[in-house]
Design a protein around this motif. Structure first.
Motif, mmCIF file in Angstrom:
data_model
loop_
_atom_site.group_PDB
_atom_site.id
_atom_site.type_symbol
_atom_site.label_atom_id
_atom_site.label_comp_id
_atom_site.label_asym_id
_atom_site.label_seq_id
_atom_site.Cartn_x
_atom_site.Cartn_y
_atom_site.Cartn_z
ATOM 1 N N TYR A 1 7.354 5.519 -5.910
ATOM 2 C CA TYR A 1 7.693 5.999 -4.577
ATOM 3 C C TYR A 1 7.378 4.919 -3.550
ATOM 4 C CZ TYR A 1 8.098 10.741 -6.448
ATOM 5 O OH TYR A 1 8.488 11.849 -7.149
ATOM 6 N N ARG A 2 8.253 4.801 -2.558
ATOM 7 C CA ARG A 2 8.007 3.937 -1.415
ATOM 8 C C ARG A 2 7.989 4.805 -0.160
ATOM 9 N NH1 ARG A 2 12.633 -0.159 0.240
ATOM 10 N NH2 ARG A 2 13.622 1.840 0.646
ATOM 11 N N LEU B 1 -4.967 4.992 -10.913
ATOM 12 C CA LEU B 1 -4.120 3.997 -10.275
ATOM 13 C C LEU B 1 -4.950 2.793 -9.837
ATOM 14 C CD1 LEU B 1 -1.083 3.734 -9.302
ATOM 15 C CD2 LEU B 1 -1.918 4.503 -7.074
ATOM 16 N N PHE B 2 -4.474 1.591 -10.156
ATOM 17 C CA PHE B 2 -5.159 0.404 -9.672
ATOM 18 C C PHE B 2 -4.204 -0.785 -9.637
ATOM 19 C CE2 PHE B 2 -5.993 1.062 -14.160
ATOM 20 C CZ PHE B 2 -5.637 -0.138 -14.741
ATOM 21 N N HIS B 3 -4.551 -1.800 -8.827
ATOM 22 C CA HIS B 3 -3.766 -3.026 -8.689
ATOM 23 C C HIS B 3 -4.344 -4.127 -9.563
ATOM 24 C CE1 HIS B 3 -2.426 -1.017 -4.979
ATOM 25 N NE2 HIS B 3 -1.394 -1.842 -4.998
ATOM 26 N N VAL B 4 -3.478 -4.910 -10.166
ATOM 27 C CA VAL B 4 -3.875 -6.122 -10.880
ATOM 28 C C VAL B 4 -2.844 -7.194 -10.528
ATOM 29 C CG1 VAL B 4 -4.293 -7.226 -13.088
ATOM 30 C CG2 VAL B 4 -4.897 -4.826 -12.775
ATOM 31 N N ASN B 5 -3.283 -8.185 -9.752
ATOM 32 C CA ASN B 5 -2.401 -9.261 -9.293
ATOM 33 C C ASN B 5 -1.177 -8.665 -8.600
ATOM 34 O OD1 ASN B 5 -4.190 -11.175 -10.331
ATOM 35 N ND2 ASN B 5 -3.247 -11.085 -12.356
ATOM 36 N N GLU C 1 0.813 -1.213 0.000
ATOM 37 C CA GLU C 1 0.000 0.000 0.000
ATOM 38 C C GLU C 1 0.845 1.261 0.000
ATOM 39 O OE1 GLU C 1 -2.742 -0.110 3.198
ATOM 40 O OE2 GLU C 1 -3.944 -1.769 2.378
ATOM 41 N N ASN C 2 2.064 1.183 0.524
ATOM 42 C CA ASN C 2 2.902 2.381 0.568
ATOM 43 C C ASN C 2 3.657 2.617 -0.731
ATOM 44 O OD1 ASN C 2 5.366 0.745 0.702
ATOM 45 N ND2 ASN C 2 4.825 0.363 2.832
ATOM 46 N N PHE C 3 3.420 1.797 -1.785
ATOM 47 C CA PHE C 3 3.982 2.052 -3.112
ATOM 48 C C PHE C 3 3.041 2.988 -3.879
ATOM 49 C CE2 PHE C 3 6.167 -2.403 -3.384
ATOM 50 C CZ PHE C 3 6.982 -2.037 -2.324
ATOM 51 N N ASN C 4 3.630 3.880 -4.662
ATOM 52 C CA ASN C 4 2.812 4.801 -5.462
ATOM 53 C C ASN C 4 3.524 5.108 -6.768
ATOM 54 O OD1 ASN C 4 0.626 6.476 -6.058
ATOM 55 N ND2 ASN C 4 1.606 8.268 -5.152
ATOM 56 N N LEU C 5 2.743 5.342 -7.829
ATOM 57 C CA LEU C 5 3.269 5.720 -9.138
ATOM 58 C C LEU C 5 2.793 7.125 -9.476
ATOM 59 C CD1 LEU C 5 2.631 2.414 -11.167
ATOM 60 C CD2 LEU C 5 4.773 3.183 -10.119
#
Length: 480
Positions: free
Chosen positions: A380-381, A352-356, A334-338
């Protein structure tokens, strides 16, 4: 003999020296272990250093003369140097150098209180935590933490970004002591934390500390197409006859067969590091450096995440779809961001969204953005930038495309179709493809996922997504 007066003097003396020094007639200076320190004399209009004396006072108020009449005393020659401007130099700062230094010339004198910045780790922290302490040393019987010189301590990441987040807690028992309490994660292994000493809003000194976590993983972020060297640490524990082997996701690298006819792009160099040239998203994963003789022992573990960007056009809307994909070794936390940005530092908000095990950021822009020649996606972390990847437009082709517009859609479509036909034929004639081209083709499934995600979004219309093999994509070139 009555020792009471002596004992009383012993306890009163530090208090007296504290009051004597607790004023504004000295300069505070900070240093960390091993620093080369220069203490300015601070006296105006010194004609010659031959009239200068330097003295040092410790916490018992003992006075030690280290420079007499412009020369370092014989016993201090290896410890101090006198510079041409009469400054006193300490080539390598040590803990016991935190003292009060006074430059004297005639009736004039100027003092510098040299403070030692120290970062330590608590040996027995609370369960599941890491506790770091940042403190200033005491000098000449007075505590610099009680000074009125507007000093405070900040904690930051390695690149000076303030530490924020729910898993961090700060305690400040005094102005000169600050505690950073971290809820421990395996990926805190070999992370660097910085402590900054601030005075009047300016950074006066900083120190860093690298944490180690038992059975932890060092975390590495890198861009597709680049090369990375993974260092095998703890090799000092190797025994006679041990050999170094590397694994990826618990499989021996030497046993892995490259897919799609690709050549093996990784090799081990003399210092036992693993070098991977021209990374692809498939290189994301957990790597282990192992010492092997009769039994295998894990020396170091590294988790690698890869960042990739690609462009896609939507002819019906005239928009450019930019896709940034972070492929994580396991899951993207969760603390990763693009984040997208342009050469003028302008930031754009994408979707922004998660896939696998991927984190995807899709950005829609006009085909030819006026405000930026290059568009960059950064990962970013916990607020700290870890890696970046850019796309850059080719201006000559960009101009040609705009010149086509007045001639009508038909002519441009015909020209575009001819270009695609030529590129398709050329690709069939090539016997090998570069790693970057393979990576771009592998992005096709990401566009399909993005399209599927949009169909599921309420209130959004499904839109046709072209493949990365069209002419518009070739007007954008990746910049490593």
């Amino acid at each position: 003999m009555n020792f009471q007066p002596l004992i009383g003097l012993y306890f009163i003396s530090p208090l007296w020296t504290s009051q004597a020094l607790d004023s504004s007639d000295y300069v505070l200076q900070f240093a960390t272990p091993g620093d080369r320190v220069t203490l300015k004399c601070g006296l105006p209009s010194i004609g010659s250093c031959s009239s200068v004396n330097w003295t040092v006072k410790n916490w018992l108020w003992n006075k030690d003369e280290v420079v007499t009449a412009g020369k370092v005393t014989h016993l201090k020659e290896n410890k101090y140097h006198l510079l041409k401007d009469c400054s006193l130099e300490i080539p390598q700062m040590q803990r016991d150098d935190a003292k009060l230094y006074t430059c004297e010339s005639g009736a004039l004198n100027s003092s510098v209180s040299l403070q030692f910045l120290d970062i330590t780790e608590k040996t027995s922290p609370a369960e599941g935590t890491i506790e770091l302490h940042c403190s200033l040393s005491k000098s000449t019987g007075f505590d610099s933490c009680k000074t009125d010189k507007d000093i405070h301590i900040n904690w930051t990441t390695e690149d000076d970004v303030p530490i924020t987040g729910n898993r961090f807690r700060f305690e400040n028992p005094s102005v000169g002591l600050s505690k950073l309490i971290i809820t421990r994660k395996l990926t805190d292994h070999h992370r660097i934390w910085k402590c900054q000493i601030m005075q009047n809003g300016e950074v006066e000194a900083s120190g860093s500390y690298r944490t180690t976590v038992r059975d932890g993983l060092e975390e590495v972020f890198t861009a597709v197409g680049e090369s990375v060297s993974l260092l095998c640490r703890n090799t000092s524990s190797l025994r006679l006859g041990d050999r170094i082997e590397w694994t990826l996701n618990n499989k021996m690298l030497s046993d892995l067969v490259p897919e799609n006819g690709q050549t093996n792009t990784s090799h081990v160099i003399k210092d036992s590091s693993l070098v991977i040239s021209k990374l692809t998203p498939m290189d994301a994963g957990d790597y282990q450096c192992m010492g092997s003789s009769d039994e295998q022992r894990v020396l170091h573990r590294i988790r690698v995440h890869t960042l990739h960007v690609a462009a896609n056009t939507q002819p019906l809307k005239g928009n450019l779809s930019l896709i940034c994909v972070l492929t994580c070794a396991e899951i993207c936390e969760e603390n990763f961001n693009l984040t997208w940005s342009g050469s003028n530092q302008e930031r754009w908000q994408g979707r922004l969204f998660h896939v696998n095990n991927t984190l995807i950021n899709e950005l829609l822009l006009p085909v030819w953005p006026v405000s930026s020649d290059a568009i960059t996606c950064s990962v970013y972390r916990e607020g700290s930038k870890m890696a970046s990847k850019s796309l850059s437009s080719v201006k000559s082709l960009q101009t040609l495309a705009w010149l086509c517009l007045p001639l009508g859609v038909l002519l441009c479509a015909a020209a575009g179709g001819s270009f695609i036909h030529w590129k398709t034929k050329r690709n069939k004639d090539l016997s090998t493809e570069s790693a970057d081209e393979l990576s771009d083709i592998s992005m096709n499934h990401v566009y399909d996922v993005v399209q599927d995600e949009e169909v599921q979004q309420p209130g959004q219309l499904k839109r046709e997504v072209a493949t990365t093999d069209d002419g518009f994509y070739n007007l954008l070139q990746p910049v490593n």
